[in-house]
Design a protein around this motif. Sequence first.
Motif, PDB file in Angstrom:
ATOM      1  N   GLU A  93      -2.523 -13.427 -10.024  1.00 39.34           N
ATOM      2  CA  GLU A  93      -3.419 -14.399  -9.395  1.00 39.34           C
ATOM      3  C   GLU A  93      -3.477 -14.164  -7.880  1.00 39.34           C
ATOM      4  N   THR A  94      -2.289 -14.043  -7.306  1.00 39.94           N
ATOM      5  CA  THR A  94      -2.204 -13.903  -5.851  1.00 39.94           C
ATOM      6  C   THR A  94      -2.940 -12.664  -5.368  1.00 39.94           C
ATOM      7  N   VAL A  95      -2.844 -11.584  -6.150  1.00 42.28           N
ATOM      8  CA  VAL A  95      -3.518 -10.353  -5.753  1.00 42.28           C
ATOM      9  C   VAL A  95      -5.003 -10.603  -5.503  1.00 42.28           C
ATOM     10  N   TYR A  96      -5.574 -11.343  -6.391  1.00 40.87           N
ATOM     11  CA  TYR A  96      -7.020 -11.568  -6.244  1.00 40.87           C
ATOM     12  C   TYR A  96      -7.322 -12.715  -5.287  1.00 40.87           C
ATOM     13  N   ASP A  97      -6.437 -13.739  -5.250  1.00 40.75           N
ATOM     14  CA  ASP A  97      -6.737 -14.910  -4.438  1.00 40.75           C
ATOM     15  C   ASP A  97      -6.419 -14.700  -2.961  1.00 40.75           C
ATOM     16  N   ASP A  98      -5.445 -13.909  -2.697  1.00 45.16           N
ATOM     17  CA  ASP A  98      -4.980 -13.782  -1.317  1.00 45.16           C
ATOM     18  C   ASP A  98      -4.773 -12.323  -0.938  1.00 45.16           C
ATOM     19  N   PRO A  99      -5.882 -11.576  -0.790  1.00 42.32           N
ATOM     20  CA  PRO A  99      -5.774 -10.141  -0.500  1.00 42.32           C
ATOM     21  C   PRO A  99      -4.935  -9.859   0.743  1.00 42.32           C
ATOM     22  N   GLU A 100      -4.947 -10.758   1.713  1.00 41.94           N
ATOM     23  CA  GLU A 100      -4.166 -10.489   2.913  1.00 41.94           C
ATOM     24  C   GLU A 100      -2.666 -10.492   2.637  1.00 41.94           C
ATOM     25  N   LEU A 101      -2.264 -11.506   1.870  1.00 37.29           N
ATOM     26  CA  LEU A 101      -0.855 -11.568   1.490  1.00 37.29           C
ATOM     27  C   LEU A 101      -0.485 -10.318   0.676  1.00 37.29           C
ATOM     28  N   ALA A 102      -1.410  -9.964  -0.224  1.00 32.49           N
ATOM     29  CA  ALA A 102      -1.165  -8.781  -1.063  1.00 32.49           C
ATOM     30  C   ALA A 102      -0.947  -7.539  -0.189  1.00 32.49           C
ATOM     31  N   GLU A 103      -1.768  -7.417   0.838  1.00 28.24           N
ATOM     32  CA  GLU A 103      -1.654  -6.253   1.706  1.00 28.24           C
ATOM     33  C   GLU A 103      -0.321  -6.271   2.457  1.00 28.24           C
ATOM     34  N   GLU A 104       0.059  -7.472   2.853  1.00 29.42           N
ATOM     35  CA  GLU A 104       1.331  -7.607   3.553  1.00 29.42           C
ATOM     36  C   GLU A 104       2.494  -7.119   2.684  1.00 29.42           C
ATOM     37  N   VAL A 105       2.478  -7.549   1.436  1.00 34.06           N
ATOM     38  CA  VAL A 105       3.537  -7.127   0.516  1.00 34.06           C
ATOM     39  C   VAL A 105       3.473  -5.612   0.293  1.00 34.06           C
ATOM     40  N   LEU A 106       2.267  -5.133   0.153  1.00 36.62           N
ATOM     41  CA  LEU A 106       2.085  -3.689  -0.044  1.00 36.62           C
ATOM     42  C   LEU A 106       2.720  -2.907   1.109  1.00 36.62           C
ATOM     43  N   ARG A 107       2.497  -3.412   2.326  1.00 40.34           N
ATOM     44  CA  ARG A 107       3.059  -2.714   3.483  1.00 40.34           C
ATOM     45  C   ARG A 107       4.588  -2.783   3.487  1.00 40.34           C
ATOM     46  N   LYS A 108       5.090  -3.896   3.018  1.00 39.46           N
ATOM     47  CA  LYS A 108       6.549  -4.037   2.969  1.00 39.46           C
ATOM     48  C   LYS A 108       7.163  -3.075   1.940  1.00 39.46           C
ATOM     49  N   GLU A 109       6.498  -2.980   0.801  1.00 39.21           N
ATOM     50  CA  GLU A 109       7.048  -2.131  -0.267  1.00 39.21           C
ATOM     51  C   GLU A 109       6.840  -0.652   0.020  1.00 39.21           C
ATOM     52  N   PHE A 110       5.753  -0.359   0.744  1.00 37.05           N
ATOM     53  CA  PHE A 110       5.443   1.044   1.039  1.00 37.05           C
ATOM     54  C   PHE A 110       5.324   1.208   2.543  1.00 37.05           C
ATOM     55  N   PRO A 111       6.428   1.080   3.242  1.00 37.37           N
ATOM     56  CA  PRO A 111       6.366   0.997   4.702  1.00 37.37           C
ATOM     57  C   PRO A 111       5.819   2.262   5.365  1.00 37.37           C
ATOM     58  N   THR A 112       5.850   3.389   4.653  1.00 39.22           N
ATOM     59  CA  THR A 112       5.411   4.606   5.329  1.00 39.22           C
ATOM     60  C   THR A 112       3.944   4.920   5.062  1.00 39.22           C
ATOM     61  N   LEU A 113       3.262   4.081   4.273  1.00 35.99           N
ATOM     62  CA  LEU A 113       1.829   4.326   4.064  1.00 35.99           C
ATOM     63  C   LEU A 113       1.095   4.072   5.375  1.00 35.99           C
ATOM     64  N   SER A 114       0.125   4.928   5.660  1.00 36.97           N
ATOM     65  CA  SER A 114      -0.667   4.714   6.872  1.00 36.97           C
ATOM     66  C   SER A 114      -1.676   3.589   6.619  1.00 36.97           C
ATOM     67  N   ASP A 115      -2.193   3.038   7.698  1.00 37.97           N
ATOM     68  CA  ASP A 115      -3.192   1.979   7.571  1.00 37.97           C
ATOM     69  C   ASP A 115      -4.351   2.439   6.694  1.00 37.97           C
ATOM     70  N   GLU A 116      -4.736   3.666   6.934  1.00 36.95           N
ATOM     71  CA  GLU A 116      -5.879   4.205   6.209  1.00 36.95           C
ATOM     72  C   GLU A 116      -5.601   4.260   4.719  1.00 36.95           C
ATOM     73  N   GLN A 117      -4.385   4.690   4.389  1.00 34.66           N
ATOM     74  CA  GLN A 117      -4.021   4.785   2.973  1.00 34.66           C
ATOM     75  C   GLN A 117      -3.990   3.417   2.331  1.00 34.66           C
ATOM     76  N   VAL A 118      -3.435   2.451   3.064  1.00 35.72           N
ATOM     77  CA  VAL A 118      -3.370   1.090   2.530  1.00 35.72           C
ATOM     78  C   VAL A 118      -4.776   0.578   2.268  1.00 35.72           C
ATOM     79  N   GLU A 119      -5.611   0.805   3.229  1.00 36.46           N
ATOM     80  CA  GLU A 119      -6.982   0.314   3.115  1.00 36.46           C
ATOM     81  C   GLU A 119      -7.679   0.949   1.923  1.00 36.46           C
ATOM     82  N   ALA A 120      -7.598   2.258   1.845  1.00 40.44           N
ATOM     83  CA  ALA A 120      -8.267   2.973   0.761  1.00 40.44           C
ATOM     84  C   ALA A 120      -7.757   2.500  -0.595  1.00 40.44           C
TER      85      ALA A 120
END
Lengths: 273, 273, 265, 265, 313
Positions: E233-260
Amino acid sequence: MKVVKEKGHKAGDDQESKSRRFSLYTLLWRCLIGILLIVGWEAGVRLGIVDQYYWSSPTTIVEKGWFQLTQSTLIQDLLFTSGATIYGFILGTVIGAIIGLSFWWSKLYAAISEPYLVAFNAIPKLALAPVLVILIGIGFSSKVVLAFSMTVIVTALAAYSGVKQIDPDMEKLLYTLGAKRYHVFFKVVVPSSLPWIISSLRINIALALAGTIVGEFIASREGIGRMILYAGQILDIDLVWVGVTVLSFLALFMYWFVGIIERWLLKKIGQQI
Amino acid sequence: MKVVKEKGHKAGDDQESKSRRFSLYTLLWRCLIGILLIVGWEAGVRLGIVDQYYWSSPTTIVEKGWFQLTQSTLIQDLLFTSGATIYGFILGTVIGAIIGLSFWWSKLYAAISEPYLVAFNAIPKLALAPVLVILIGIGFSSKVVLAFSMTVIVTALAAYSGVKQIDPDMEKLLYTLGAKRYHVFFKVVVPSSLPWIISSLRINIALALAGTIVGEFIASREGIGRMILYAGQILDIDLVWVGVTVLSFLALFMYWFVGIIERWLLKKIGQQI
Amino acid sequence: MKLEIKEVGKVFQKGGTFTEVLKPTSIQIDKGTFVSVVGPSGCGKSTLFNIIAGLTKPSSGDVLVDGRSILNQNGQVGYMLQKDLLLPWRSIIHNIILGLEIKGMNKKSAIAQAMPLLERYGLKGFEHHFPAELSGGMRQRAALLRTFLYDAEIMLLDEPFAALDAQTKGQMQSWLLRMWEDVEKTIMFVTHDIDEALFLSDTIYVLSARPGSVKAVLSVELERPRSRDVLLTTEFLEMKRTLFNLLAQEEKEEEQSEGGERKGT
Amino acid sequence: MKLEIKEVGKVFQKGGTFTEVLKPTSIQIDKGTFVSVVGPSGCGKSTLFNIIAGLTKPSSGDVLVDGRSILNQNGQVGYMLQKDLLLPWRSIIHNIILGLEIKGMNKKSAIAQAMPLLERYGLKGFEHHFPAELSGGMRQRAALLRTFLYDAEIMLLDEPFAALDAQTKGQMQSWLLRMWEDVEKTIMFVTHDIDEALFLSDTIYVLSARPGSVKAVLSVELERPRSRDVLLTTEFLEMKRTLFNLLAQEEKEEEQSEGGERKGT
Amino acid sequence: SGGGGDETELKKVSIAEPAHLTGYLPLYIAIHEGYFAEEGLEVEMVTAAGGAHVTTLVSGEVWGNIAGPDSNELANDGSSDPIVAVANVVNRANVYLMAEKGEQPEDDSEEALADFIKGKNIAASRYGGSPNLLTRSLFIDLGIDLEEDVILEEPADVTAVLALVEQGKSQIANGAEPTITEGINKDVWGEPFFGFPSLGDYPYSVVSVKQSTIEEDPELVEGFVQAVLRGLETVYDDPELAEEVLRKEFPTLSDEQVEATQNRAYEDEHWSKDGIITEEALAKTMDVLKKTGIYDEPYSYEKMVDMQFVEGE
Ligand SMILES: Nc1ncnc2c1ncn2[C@@H]1O[C@H](COP(=O)(O)OP(=O)(O)OP(=O)(O)O)[C@@H](O)[C@H]1O
Ligand SMILES: Nc1ncnc2c1ncn2[C@@H]1O[C@H](COP(=O)(O)OP(=O)(O)OP(=O)(O)O)[C@@H](O)[C@H]1O
Ligand SMILES: [Mg+2]
Ligand SMILES: [Mg+2]
């Protein structure tokens, strides 16, 4: 078996201070070559001779490494990997030496066991991942077991080679002094196989590391191996290089340490046993 | 250096026929133990002591193996894997021996190179897959290169250990006979390091196999490694066992062959050089 | 009869060729006597000793000590091998006490027992050196001392003094005689030195060239204790001549037999 | 002057302890002379030979051949080391031709050249055996033969006959003299056997106990060619006594010096 | 929901993942946001490669896994305690085909696609892995002979795929984000010319536990599933939070990679909206196994999937 002798000769030919100078010199050269390699690498990347994407570059690796060190779990991973490696290394070396030396007691037993050892070692551990998980689990100890299984056979075979090279006249001599087999074992077989066992230590460093890494590839929550696997998954080749670099340094550190142990052991047999 | 001596003694103590009897006896025991293991395994599975799912069973493996052999590409895979392994093994052993022996020429060069060798060996090859693909490609030769890179360092270090153990008095003797360094090298260094080099052959079998398998993991269209990887992926554990069994037999075959080479080489140094 | 060698013979096999090294040979040695064995090089003296010491299996015959067979049994006699065989990784003192260690003595008291003897053997000051650092003579002396410390009733000495200088050799011989008279050991001794054999022995066995066999037995009837002056007596010179001639004869025969063997090879 | 040893001295270092083995020593040897070096065990005879052969660096001094320094140069002299040092992986014949091989001779002709000499050395029939299968004396003889085949102008022989039986020893001595007279070689010889030194040499250098130094030089004025009868002449006995006394004196001094050294260690 | 409070001791459970992948984001969200903790669970992810993510579950080393239902079914063959999928996470086949820069099929028709692929060398990723099998099955559908018409390179390592194309050894590659973006950035290939998400609903990654766990501890499973659903639910309801978690779990991903990664996931609706695995969707998965000749036995939706915890809300 000639090690001590040589040492004696050297000391005798008053090369002691010379050898100290030599080792300083060596160190200097080692560092120099290391630095040259690194500078060449960096230059190659900067000049576009090699592809930065695959080859990363020393500065990038340092940066990334620093980031991992301060912001992420690098230290924890390193402790995990080095702990398992060193554990496995020690276990493998000690038990391998015991196995190899035990072959002295019975030629038949040795001849029978040898091919099984080799065949066992030839089994690709990574391929057996699904089975190994059942057998040794996924915890710290499973990494130790793999590091152990990589090193134990090399050491056993090296010790056995040492056993095969023992001067039979030395054994004879001991028997003339009323020795039982265990006397011969401890007073001749062990000390004269020691150089052979020691010769396997260096290679065991690499093998123990490989064992641990494979263990971490198979299943892990932490460790440099997992970090590398993860880095590969997200195409962060810089991070792969950080892992590789850290492992190389770990190997070099162990190498240095093994050198100390080696000198200590040789001095030990030089004293008495 | 004592190998030939021992051999001489044995022959002298008219144990020649005895040793032939001994080796037959050994063979018998080896087979017996192999058979016992297999029978025990089958029984264990049948009686439900071990889980058929993970451990498969000898009969299942034979069935599956037969299927692969007749209906699938097992032979082709085996030829591919064994070809690359043997190639890499030979290259690695020969070049490793040359490197290790070359260390005799300069202690400085040896002392500088040694840690780099060890560190290089400690790098997990699979992690550097993308770099290796760029570097050595994905064909047959890339497997050979990996098998080579696994074996070359072990052999080099073993040969170097041999070099370090040479009786300096033997070298002296040659110098009194007006020998140049290359004479000492070929007439003393090479033959007296040979037992050390030979002692690395056995372990190289396993390492060369591991190298090839890793090469097949990185990228391959054929080979036992690919078959095992595939089997693991689709959880066909019987097929994994077929692969493991085939590899073990390959290792045993090479082991047997190395034994022959060993005896031939020792006879060779026994004759002259 | 302390030691009885009964029809002991030895044939070595090399490839398909058999070489008889020792013909069936019998020797009896009484308790407390000093027996020397002389003979051309390669006639099987060391082989005979190896058999007595239980290191080599004879092709025939038996060896009895006090009527009990000691065939293929180790540690029954003290044996100083012709090679010094010092363990290269042990210092001299630790090499010397090896026999005591094996007997179960603790290192400290073994060293305490050995130390006073070092001087006698000219090894003082070298106890912490390694064998490779010693001269050939010193190595041989260390090996001899190791054998003596082992303290067996029967001792086999295979050319123990061959590597010593003349002076030391003479001293060691006198010392060996004193020691032997004190403790009533039975000694079998191999040497190539005629003077040495005569000076030391009660009985001398002269072996023939390979394949060795007892060619002559010489009783040395010189009074004991003997001093070095005995070497200059006419009695001694007489025996020396006899022994010399026996050996010279052997030498000739050896040449013939070698020629014969060659054809066989 | 063929060989000139100029103030050659040697100090060994073991850990922090320095041991002077050879005091600065000078010896001059004319072309074609036969010089023996005698002295107590451990006085540095082998060390001196090692220096001449270029195997050990002296702490001081120089070695000249025909006025040209050969310090630290190999292969300038033929040298038979005290240890036999046969290569264990080579058969006897291949050990013997080692020097010829190194000189570049092909194996076949080297073997052809060596074969006839085997008999002389009592090695006939053993050419395809390995060193470990030979008796001690045979090994020594093989090493001697190897040195002779190397055929250098100056030869250093370190106790070449120590392991031989009396008979063979005598024969080898006579043979060595014959050979030497034929080819005008310059020979330096180490021995512990006084008879041997006198029988063979033109000049005998007597070294003192460690640290070695030339204590006396003896000219042996016996006529050449010498036969073994010379050993029984009064002239010979006279010299023998002199030499014996010189050595006996050394022995005593050695004991004192060893005592002294012990305190130093 | 049937969880305990914060005060009670959390139950530790391990979940095996075949690799650390952005696709499992809902799970990571549930961990980071404490959804599991609220259900009385402390979830730990274990990366287990080479099929070990399944066998660890079978052997009981871990409590559950996230994987394709197909690989679980392979292990279930003959098992008395089968693995059962309890919730859907990734509901699209997250695999794309890219071609060398500048190349692409003439049009969208299947014939054009087949013609385009024939004769090429394809970097088809790990032999036997889901992306590999999907690619193979597509080729079979297109009438391409796997032996004759194409050459498949099958590296065990995703990064090797990129290297293969860049080296010119392969002309076509399969993969997912962030590989796709990396290749585009490196000018190795262009936008994917084919995406398997076009298959529609497809249970690509599901969370599963053993049958016995469901029977013995249904409440625990229920809590687990509820937390996963909240993650979805959260993934779809709160993309910003989702992105935050994504960055935490994959700290070495570049901004571009996260975005893509995020863009493509939302665009193609990678994640399941309700956690449901339908029969038709499962059939597609099993069909791939059948076509590629890996598994030809009859299967039963009821035995493989247990939707009671998802539907029981
Ligand atoms: N293991 C063996 N194999 C074959 N032949 C051997 C072996 N050991 C000794 N021999 C041979 O046996 C013979 C006798 O050797 P042995 O060592 O007993 O002689 P020896 O009388 O002690 O000689 P020396 O006086 O030179 O020491 C020699 O010809 C030797 O080559
Ligand atoms: N490499 C070395 N290191 C230390 N000391 C040594 C070394 N080589 C020889 N020595 C010492 O030098 C001394 C002389 O040795 P050397 O071998 O020259 O004596 P030698 O006169 O030949 O004796 P022998 O007659 O017993 O053969 C001995 O005390 C020995 O311990
Ligand atoms: Mg002998
Ligand atoms: Mg000497």
